[in-house]
Scaffold this active site. Structure first.
Site, PDB file in Angstrom:
ATOM      1  N   HIS A  82       0.861  -1.188   0.000  1.00 49.94           N
ATOM      2  CA  HIS A  82       0.000   0.000   0.000  1.00 49.94           C
ATOM      3  C   HIS A  82       0.894   1.234   0.000  1.00 49.94           C
ATOM      4  O   HIS A  82       1.885   1.288   0.721  1.00 49.94           O
ATOM      5  CB  HIS A  82      -0.895   0.026   1.244  1.00 49.94           C
ATOM      6  CG  HIS A  82      -1.714   1.277   1.333  1.00 49.94           C
ATOM      7  ND1 HIS A  82      -2.904   1.429   0.652  1.00 49.94           N
ATOM      8  CD2 HIS A  82      -1.506   2.450   1.968  1.00 49.94           C
ATOM      9  CE1 HIS A  82      -3.388   2.634   0.874  1.00 49.94           C
ATOM     10  NE2 HIS A  82      -2.564   3.276   1.681  1.00 49.94           N
ATOM     11  N   ASP A 161     -15.633   1.916   6.353  1.00 49.24           N
ATOM     12  CA  ASP A 161     -14.597   2.885   5.958  1.00 49.24           C
ATOM     13  C   ASP A 161     -15.147   3.876   4.938  1.00 49.24           C
ATOM     14  O   ASP A 161     -14.851   5.063   5.003  1.00 49.24           O
ATOM     15  CB  ASP A 161     -13.360   2.182   5.392  1.00 49.24           C
ATOM     16  CG  ASP A 161     -12.306   3.202   4.963  1.00 49.24           C
ATOM     17  OD1 ASP A 161     -11.817   3.940   5.836  1.00 49.24           O
ATOM     18  OD2 ASP A 161     -12.016   3.302   3.762  1.00 49.24           O
ATOM     19  N   ARG A 168     -15.201  12.039   7.339  1.00 56.46           N
ATOM     20  CA  ARG A 168     -13.919  12.674   7.710  1.00 56.46           C
ATOM     21  C   ARG A 168     -13.564  13.763   6.708  1.00 56.46           C
ATOM     22  O   ARG A 168     -13.122  14.848   7.072  1.00 56.46           O
ATOM     23  CB  ARG A 168     -12.796  11.625   7.741  1.00 56.46           C
ATOM     24  CG  ARG A 168     -12.841  10.755   8.981  1.00 56.46           C
ATOM     25  CD  ARG A 168     -11.908   9.567   8.823  1.00 56.46           C
ATOM     26  NE  ARG A 168     -10.532   9.973   8.638  1.00 56.46           N
ATOM     27  CZ  ARG A 168      -9.608   9.227   8.033  1.00 56.46           C
ATOM     28  NH1 ARG A 168      -9.926   8.037   7.546  1.00 56.46           N
ATOM     29  NH2 ARG A 168      -8.375   9.668   7.910  1.00 56.46           N
ATOM     30  N   SER A 183      -8.292   3.223   8.767  1.00 55.65           N
ATOM     31  CA  SER A 183      -8.871   3.244   7.427  1.00 55.65           C
ATOM     32  C   SER A 183      -8.053   2.370   6.468  1.00 55.65           C
ATOM     33  O   SER A 183      -8.592   1.511   5.758  1.00 55.65           O
ATOM     34  CB  SER A 183      -8.914   4.700   6.942  1.00 55.65           C
ATOM     35  OG  SER A 183      -9.212   4.764   5.579  1.00 55.65           O
ATOM     36  N   LYS A 187      -8.917  -2.044   5.330  1.00 57.34           N
ATOM     37  CA  LYS A 187      -9.084  -2.501   3.946  1.00 57.34           C
ATOM     38  C   LYS A 187      -8.057  -3.591   3.614  1.00 57.34           C
ATOM     39  O   LYS A 187      -8.365  -4.573   2.939  1.00 57.34           O
ATOM     40  CB  LYS A 187      -8.947  -1.311   2.983  1.00 57.34           C
ATOM     41  CG  LYS A 187     -10.184  -0.408   3.054  1.00 57.34           C
ATOM     42  CD  LYS A 187     -10.054   0.835   2.219  1.00 57.34           C
ATOM     43  CE  LYS A 187      -9.164   1.848   2.889  1.00 57.34           C
ATOM     44  NZ  LYS A 187      -9.310   3.225   2.454  1.00 57.34           N
TER      45      LYS A 187
END
Ligand code: URA
Length: 461
Positions: A82, A161, A168, A183, A187
């Protein structure tokens, strides 16, 4: 559940119990907690923070708000990478097929871009016919069969999320380390991974502008990932300069395929002599497809995952394995296999790939003097691409996949007067002209060769 009293507790800095967090995530996802109350809770968390146990509870509750991918037992470890996002960051595209060829399963669930940061799904949407929205069964079947998939989150994955992130965004509570951690990791945990490498970027075009903030976020994510049973490492990388030489959706796909084709330089630029040998004597520039920083980052991510999963016993051995695999050409074939599996029209893709450009207008920015490139400002490059139509100002904006910037000169390279500093791909000549004017401020040329700024700053494990 009395949610108001939980908001008040957090407002006063008290620690919430895991069960309380689970309950409010479940009820908010089901729609029984109104947005205004959840926004108040998010603001309380923003100011008061969360303890480690609270962040873990929030992350797991978010993961469990929807489907978790369940893969059959298999020798091949499940891995992913990520990135917190940056300009020209196309690492996921070549990395997924490389990892599949190294014997991993890669359920790479990716996102779209917002603002100046590009998104992997937007890049892939520039490929004719390529499908990024797949049902969970298809994701699992493709990963089992060919080893990798790059696609979006299904509606049924981590719905908490989606709802919380939207709130947010609208309540000024995005830049909170526990909320970002929950968050991102909720995932990734929904992919049922064995190992995860996180590329946490810092610099003028990054989510985290300073190395210290990036380190804080990386440490929080690494600790939580490991606690949740996923072998997690983070690398901190510089995002003051765009990654590679191209930014913009289709241009980044092209650069990724060039990397898989090994049409780029393999070895790092180790000496001035090596650089001079590679230089195009007419323009004074390095060959346009050479992008060592991109290649280095792809290989580093693969090498970390090889070590994390015990497939290699040392980083050096892992790096060699990844490089040999990339050089074998197999990941390039795997890329095509992935494209076909996800509905792409390979003929149309190859025809598009053969074109120099697909945008209506291409204009070059040329150096006004000779010297060394000492700066290529990633934030300006990102803003220019967004305004050319390559990025989104709001979630609803549509994108022009063909626009962007390529052939970017990189800091440390020597350029002669009137050599190309970059090319702008635009929808019309007015937009191209405006982009060129703004890009002049992105590049700096100095008489003295600047010191090398390392791409990789730190490893957090
Ligand atoms: N990316 C995410 O997925 N979530 C955040 O909170 C920030 C970046």
């Amino acid at each position: 559940m009395n949610f108001l009293s939980l908001i008040e507790s957090k407002r006063e800095g008290k620690i919430l119990a895991g069960g309380e967090i689970q309950n409010f995530v479940r009820e908010f996802t089901a729609g029984t907690i109104p947005d205004y109350q959840m926004a108040a809770m998010l603001m309380a968390i923003y100011f008061r923070g969360l303890a480690t146990a609270e962040t873990t509870a929030l992350t797991l509750a978010m993961r469990d708000s929807g489907d978790v991918l369940k893969f059959p037992k298999d020798q091949r470890p499940l891995v992913d990478k990520h990135s917190t996002g940056g300009i020209g960051d196309k690492v996921s595209l070549p990395l997924a097929p490389l990892l599949a060829c190294l014997g991993f399963r890669v359920p790479m669930i990716s996102g779209r871009g917002l603002g100046i940061t590009g998104g992997t799904l937007d890049k892939l949407d520039s490929i004719p016919g390529f499908q990024t929205l797949l049902p969970a069964e298809k994701i699992i079947a493709q990963v089992q069969k060919i080893g990798c998939v790059i696609c979006g989150q299904t509606d049924r994955m981590v719905p908490a999320d989606k709802k919380i992130y939207g709130l947010r965004d609208a309540s000024g509570t995005v830049p909170s380390i526990p909320l970002i951690t929950a968050s991102i990791l909720s995932k990734k945990l929904a992919e049922s991974l064995d190992a995860l490498v996180l590329d946490v970027k810092f610099g003028c075009a990054a989510f985290m502008q300073t190395k210290a903030d990036a380190r804080k976020l990386a440490k929080a994510m690494v600790a939580l990932g490991n606690e949740c049973g996923v072998n997690t490492r983070a690398i901190l990388t510089d995002m003051n300069t765009p990654l590679g030489r191209a930014a913009g959706n289709w241009l980044e796909v092209k650069e990724s395929v060039a990397l898989l084709d090994r049409r780029t330089g393999v070895a790092p630029v180790s000496s001035l002599k090596a650089e001079l040998q590679n230089r195009n004597m007419e323009t004074g520039r390095m060959p346009v497809l050479r992008c060592d920083d991109l290649c280095a980052l792809v290989l580093d991510c693969a090498a970390h995952l090889l070590v994390q999963t015990g497939k290699s016993t040392s980083f050096a051995a892992a790096h060699k394995l990844a490089k040999d695999c990339l050089n074998s050409g197999e990941p390039r074939k795997k890329w095509d296999e992935m494209l076909v599996a996800q509905g792409a029209d390979l003929n149309a893709f190859n025809q598009k790939l053969a074109l120099d450009h697909t945008a209506v207008v291409v204009v070059e920015l040329r150096a006004e003097k000779s010297g060394y490139v000492s700066k290529c400002d990633a934030r300006i490059v990102g803003e220019v691409i967004r305004d050319l139509g390559g990025g989104r100002l709001t979630k609803e904006s549509s994108i022009n996949y063909e626009v962007g910037i390529d052939q970017m000169a990189k800091p440390g390279e020597r350029v002669e007067k009137s050599a190309t500093l970059c090319r702008v791909h635009a929808a019309d000549s007015n937009q191209a002209k405006a982009a060129i004017a703004r890009l002049k401020a992105a590049f700096e040329i100095s008489a003295k060769r600047p010191g090398k700024i390392p791409l990789l700053a730190e490893i957090i494990q």
